[in-house]
Design a protein around this motif. Structure first.
Motif, PDB file in Angstrom:
ATOM      1  N   HIS A 151      -4.407   7.645   0.205  1.00  0.00           N
ATOM      2  CA  HIS A 151      -3.480   6.303   0.765  1.00  0.00           C
ATOM      3  C   HIS A 151      -4.733   5.745   0.948  1.00  0.00           C
ATOM      4  CE1 HIS A 151      -1.302   3.020   2.801  1.00  0.00           C
ATOM      5  NE2 HIS A 151      -2.523   3.772   4.002  1.00  0.00           N
ATOM      6  N   VAL A 152      -5.215   4.417   0.577  1.00  0.00           N
ATOM      7  CA  VAL A 152      -6.123   3.911   0.761  1.00  0.00           C
ATOM      8  C   VAL A 152      -8.029   4.980   0.740  1.00  0.00           C
ATOM      9  CG1 VAL A 152      -5.028   2.303   2.093  1.00  0.00           C
ATOM     10  CG2 VAL A 152      -5.984   3.873   3.285  1.00  0.00           C
TER      11      VAL A 152
ATOM     12  N   ILE B  21      -2.209  13.921  -2.225  1.00  0.00           N
ATOM     13  CA  ILE B  21      -1.711  12.583  -1.717  1.00  0.00           C
ATOM     14  C   ILE B  21      -2.815  11.838  -1.314  1.00  0.00           C
ATOM     15  CG2 ILE B  21       0.367  10.872   0.050  1.00  0.00           C
ATOM     16  CD1 ILE B  21       1.821  12.309  -1.758  1.00  0.00           C
TER      17      ILE B  21
ATOM     18  N   CYS C  42       1.335  -1.175   0.333  1.00  0.00           N
ATOM     19  CA  CYS C  42      -0.143   0.087   0.354  1.00  0.00           C
ATOM     20  C   CYS C  42       0.614   1.583   0.548  1.00  0.00           C
ATOM     21  CB  CYS C  42      -0.814   0.395   0.980  1.00  0.00           C
ATOM     22  SG  CYS C  42      -2.243  -1.133   1.091  1.00  0.00           S
ATOM     23  N   LEU C  43       0.739   2.397  -1.313  1.00  0.00           N
ATOM     24  CA  LEU C  43       1.359   3.503  -0.773  1.00  0.00           C
ATOM     25  C   LEU C  43       0.154   4.838  -0.614  1.00  0.00           C
ATOM     26  CD1 LEU C  43       3.151   2.423  -4.597  1.00  0.00           C
ATOM     27  CD2 LEU C  43       4.588   2.513  -2.348  1.00  0.00           C
ATOM     28  N   ALA C  44       0.964   5.948  -0.797  1.00  0.00           N
ATOM     29  CA  ALA C  44       0.561   6.809  -0.821  1.00  0.00           C
ATOM     30  C   ALA C  44       0.791   7.190  -1.750  1.00  0.00           C
ATOM     31  CB  ALA C  44       0.710   7.965   0.786  1.00  0.00           C
ATOM     32  N   VAL C  45      -0.267   7.651  -2.812  1.00  0.00           N
ATOM     33  CA  VAL C  45       0.450   8.210  -4.332  1.00  0.00           C
ATOM     34  C   VAL C  45       0.029   9.431  -4.645  1.00  0.00           C
ATOM     35  CG1 VAL C  45      -0.118   7.326  -6.639  1.00  0.00           C
ATOM     36  CG2 VAL C  45       0.109   5.488  -4.364  1.00  0.00           C
TER      37      VAL C  45
ATOM     38  N   THR D  47     -12.433   8.948  -4.613  1.00  0.00           N
ATOM     39  CA  THR D  47     -11.847   9.371  -3.007  1.00  0.00           C
ATOM     40  C   THR D  47     -12.319  10.510  -2.367  1.00  0.00           C
ATOM     41  OG1 THR D  47      -9.211   8.919  -4.803  1.00  0.00           O
ATOM     42  CG2 THR D  47      -9.183  10.064  -2.588  1.00  0.00           C
TER      43      THR D  47
ATOM     44  N   GLU E 154      -0.074  -1.117  -8.010  1.00  0.00           N
ATOM     45  CA  GLU E 154      -0.993   0.163  -7.060  1.00  0.00           C
ATOM     46  C   GLU E 154      -2.262  -0.129  -7.846  1.00  0.00           C
ATOM     47  OE1 GLU E 154      -2.098   1.304  -3.505  1.00  0.00           O
ATOM     48  OE2 GLU E 154      -0.173   0.634  -3.896  1.00  0.00           O
TER      49      GLU E 154
ATOM     50  N   LEU F 175      -5.031  13.078   2.260  1.00  0.00           N
ATOM     51  CA  LEU F 175      -4.597  12.992   3.358  1.00  0.00           C
ATOM     52  C   LEU F 175      -4.372  14.214   3.040  1.00  0.00           C
ATOM     53  CD1 LEU F 175      -3.093   9.951   4.185  1.00  0.00           C
ATOM     54  CD2 LEU F 175      -4.854  10.238   4.695  1.00  0.00           C
TER      55      LEU F 175
END
Length: 111
Positions: free
Chosen positions: A49-50, A47, A2-5, A32, A78, A54
């Motif tokens: 994440h899941v 950014i 899992c990345l923060a993309v 999102t 991902e 954020l």
């Protein structure tokens, strides 16, 4: 993994509860949650994440990160086809052929 993309905000649904938006991750777009960055504007980078944005990110940093993720194959990992990725990891080189092959007539269909 899992990345923060980083991704670019391409649309915001102000009527959604919670606040949501459409984020573009180098060509892949995902819905999102924007509640943590509720004052973000279309065209800005965040950014994610899941499924949650954020924080904001400047465009230069976002594009550099996306390019690096692409070079490392992390965007495909991902956001790619999970079944195809699992088949590759399992060593099944014919998995994509099976998945894209035309359905066969089993003879049991109602006529």
């Amino acid at each position: 993994m899992c990345l923060a993309v980083p991704g670019k905000v391409v649309a915001i649904d102000d009527s959604a509860e919670p606040l949501t938006g459409l984020i573009d991750f180098g060509g892949v777009q995902k819905k999102t949650c924007l509640e943590y960055v509720s004052d973000v504007k279309v065209g800005e980078y965040v950014i994610v994440h899941v499924g949650f944005a954020l924080q904001r990110l400047d465009e230069e940093s976002a594009l550099a990160s996306l390019q690096l993720f692409e070079e490392l194959g992390l965007l495909e990992e991902e956001f790619g086809d999970a079944w195809e990725q699992a088949a590759k990891e399992a060593g099944d080189t014919g998995a994509t052929e099976h998945a894209t092959a035309e359905p066969q007539d089993s003879g049991s269909e109602a006529r």
